[in-house]
Design an enzyme around this catalytic site. Structure first.
Site, mmCIF file in Angstrom:
data_model
loop_
_atom_site.group_PDB
_atom_site.id
_atom_site.type_symbol
_atom_site.label_atom_id
_atom_site.label_comp_id
_atom_site.label_asym_id
_atom_site.label_seq_id
_atom_site.Cartn_x
_atom_site.Cartn_y
_atom_site.Cartn_z
ATOM 1 N N ASN A 77 1.088 -1.253 -0.009
ATOM 2 C CA ASN A 77 0.328 0.042 0.184
ATOM 3 C C ASN A 77 0.937 1.154 0.169
ATOM 4 O O ASN A 77 2.615 0.790 0.135
ATOM 5 C CB ASN A 77 -0.979 0.038 1.038
ATOM 6 C CG ASN A 77 -0.322 0.092 1.737
ATOM 7 O OD1 ASN A 77 0.281 0.815 2.645
ATOM 8 N ND2 ASN A 77 -0.556 -1.180 3.405
ATOM 9 N N ASP B 48 -4.554 -6.384 4.976
ATOM 10 C CA ASP B 48 -5.497 -7.176 5.690
ATOM 11 C C ASP B 48 -5.434 -8.353 5.314
ATOM 12 O O ASP B 48 -5.524 -9.827 5.991
ATOM 13 C CB ASP B 48 -7.356 -6.467 5.365
ATOM 14 C CG ASP B 48 -7.604 -5.409 6.378
ATOM 15 O OD1 ASP B 48 -6.567 -5.529 7.815
ATOM 16 O OD2 ASP B 48 -7.706 -4.878 5.505
ATOM 17 N N LYS C 59 10.444 -16.894 -10.013
ATOM 18 C CA LYS C 59 9.262 -15.656 -10.521
ATOM 19 C C LYS C 59 8.550 -16.553 -11.652
ATOM 20 O O LYS C 59 9.037 -17.101 -12.405
ATOM 21 C CB LYS C 59 10.202 -15.053 -12.020
ATOM 22 C CG LYS C 59 9.516 -13.994 -12.127
ATOM 23 C CD LYS C 59 10.661 -13.030 -13.302
ATOM 24 C CE LYS C 59 9.494 -12.219 -14.467
ATOM 25 N NZ LYS C 59 10.317 -11.345 -14.629
ATOM 26 N N LYS D 173 -14.443 0.996 15.921
ATOM 27 C CA LYS D 173 -13.580 -0.358 15.819
ATOM 28 C C LYS D 173 -12.499 0.269 17.156
ATOM 29 O O LYS D 173 -12.218 -0.228 17.515
ATOM 30 C CB LYS D 173 -12.106 1.230 14.546
ATOM 31 C CG LYS D 173 -10.853 -0.073 14.390
ATOM 32 C CD LYS D 173 -9.960 0.705 13.409
ATOM 33 C CE LYS D 173 -8.641 0.039 13.196
ATOM 34 N NZ LYS D 173 -7.956 0.712 11.832
ATOM 35 N N LYS E 135 -12.316 -3.147 18.748
ATOM 36 C CA LYS E 135 -10.885 -3.431 18.974
ATOM 37 C C LYS E 135 -10.318 -3.096 20.192
ATOM 38 O O LYS E 135 -8.909 -3.105 20.742
ATOM 39 C CB LYS E 135 -10.084 -2.764 18.614
ATOM 40 C CG LYS E 135 -10.439 -3.410 16.981
ATOM 41 C CD LYS E 135 -9.388 -3.042 16.196
ATOM 42 C CE LYS E 135 -10.318 -4.187 14.148
ATOM 43 N NZ LYS E 135 -8.798 -4.387 13.216
#
Length: 402
Positions: free
Chosen positions: A209, A278, A288, A336, A340
């Site tokens: 990311n 995630d 490869k 959240k 959590k």
């Protein structure tokens, strides 16, 4: 604030060495215990006996002149110091320190010390502006060395410009200001996660990311300045390690999970700012993959939810999470926080201008478990980090007072 502080003063060879004598006197008057190390060039300008008389301490001039056979001199002095000050710092000693060179008493002791090092440059204006000198100073600054900027004015060489050693009174004032700063996290352990993770498909492909780690590194930097013992578990980033911070490099979400869970029991504050994957490819390849004319489907499996597990295991820790959202960020952030078992959550709408991945600024909403909402407008990530830590310190303090 300098009373009882053990200061090593390194004097290198420039005409400004005469000011180091006055500086020694000012430091002693402020209550510091001062030991002086002189380079061979410095002794051409001022005699060691001058510093010995002013400091009432031994003066060190030669690595091999061991004054106590039971100790290794430069190691003993390096360990003794609460603070290391180089004044004047010539281009030569700055270059040696930046290059890791150690060929005399001053340079060997500098490499051996773990005390904060303050550098007060003094040299010709053109030398000060030379690209190599500027590059050396920038490198040292990245490593956490602190600079006391030279003044501008008439120089001994006849030039007028920047390069004159700052006045002894001003140097003492800088040190006193530094030591008067509050360190509310002194004695606290802080664990921070930062950056992205990479989930491998094959040796040349992976999922990741856009996280750059800037927010996590800012948090680590500010926590260290506030006196904490900081561990930074970092994914792959292009950032220098913050000063006085232990960095644990990782690549995958599983590696981050293992490092964080292992360190968690002994932490006082944990800030989970990393952008952890995630999902990861269920099937990976050691070689490869060759492309073909067919489509390729990657089956993904869940990674462990590190923040969820930290919330379940939480005992005394103050746990802060981050939520990077693009729509209805406050609702998702509050969900959240509760789900959590967090003490606080920092919510970022990454679609806002000046916020999100890769920027030097951020716009955030901090929500705490105890019902406090704090909006932070556009500001630098370092300032935001300081504000987040200040809120955590305030809540922890209130909890301890009850």
């Amino acid at each position: 604030m300098l009373k009882g502080k053990k200061i090593v003063l390194g004097v290198s060879g420039g005409i400004a060495a005469y000011k180091a004598a006055a500086l020694t006197s000012k430091l002693v008057q402020a209550g510091a215990v001062v030991k002086v190390i002189m380079t061979a060039s410095a002794q051409k300008f001022v005699a060691p006996t001058t510093f010995q008389a002013l400091s009432r301490q031994p003066v060190y001039t030669d690595t091999f002149d061991e004054q106590d056979a039971s100790q290794i001199q430069h190691i003993d002095v390096a360990d003794w110091a609460d603070l290391f000050l180089i004044a004047p710092a010539t281009a030569n000693v700055i270059g040696k320190l930046a290059g890791g060179l150690a060929d005399d008493m001053l340079s060997t002791t500098l490499l051996a010390t773990e005390a904060p090092v303050y550098i007060a440059p003094a040299m010709n204006v053109h030398m000060y502006k030379h690209p190599s000198v500027m590059n050396n100073m920038q490198q040292l600054e990245k490593w956490g060395f602190r600079f006391i900027e030279p003044g501008e004015g008439y120089l001994a060489c006849g030039y007028v410009g920047k390069g004159r050693l700052e006045e002894p009174e001003s140097i003492v004032e800088v040190l006193q200001t530094e030591y008067s700063k509050p360190q509310p996290l002194k004695g606290k352990r802080v664990l921070i996660t930062a950056g992205p993770t990479r989930e491998k498909i094959d040796p040349v492909r992976y999922f990741t990311n856009p996280s750059t780690g800037k927010m996590g590194y800012a948090l680590a930097r500010q926590a260290a300045l506030l006196g904490a013992e900081v561990t930074l578990v970092s994914g792959p980033v292009a950032l220098d390690a913050p000063a006085d911070v232990r960095v644990v490099p990782i690549t995958t979400a599983q590696e981050m999970y293992e490092e964080v869970i292992h360190a968690y029991p002994e932490q006082d504050i944990v800030i989970k700012s990393a952008a952890v994957a995630d999902y990861r490819p269920k099937l990976t390849f050691d070689h490869k993959m060759k492309k073909s004319s067919d489509d390729y489907v990657v089956e993904m499996e869940r990674t462990k939810d590190i923040l969820m597990e930290l919330g379940q295991r939480k005992e005394h820790q103050y746990l802060i999470g981050f939520a990077a959202e693009t729509n209805d960020p406050e609702r998702y952030g509050r969900e959240k926080l509760a789900k959590k078992n967090l003490d606080a959550i920092v919510i970022n709408n990454v679609s806002e201008e000046g916020a999100g991945f890769g920027t030097d600024t951020n716009v955030s909403l901090l929500i705490t478990r105890k019902g406090k909402d704090q909006e932070f407008p556009l500001m630098s990530k370092d300032q935001l980090a300081h504000n987040i830590l200040s809120e955590a310190i305030d809540e922890i303090k209130k909890g301890e007072e009850r």
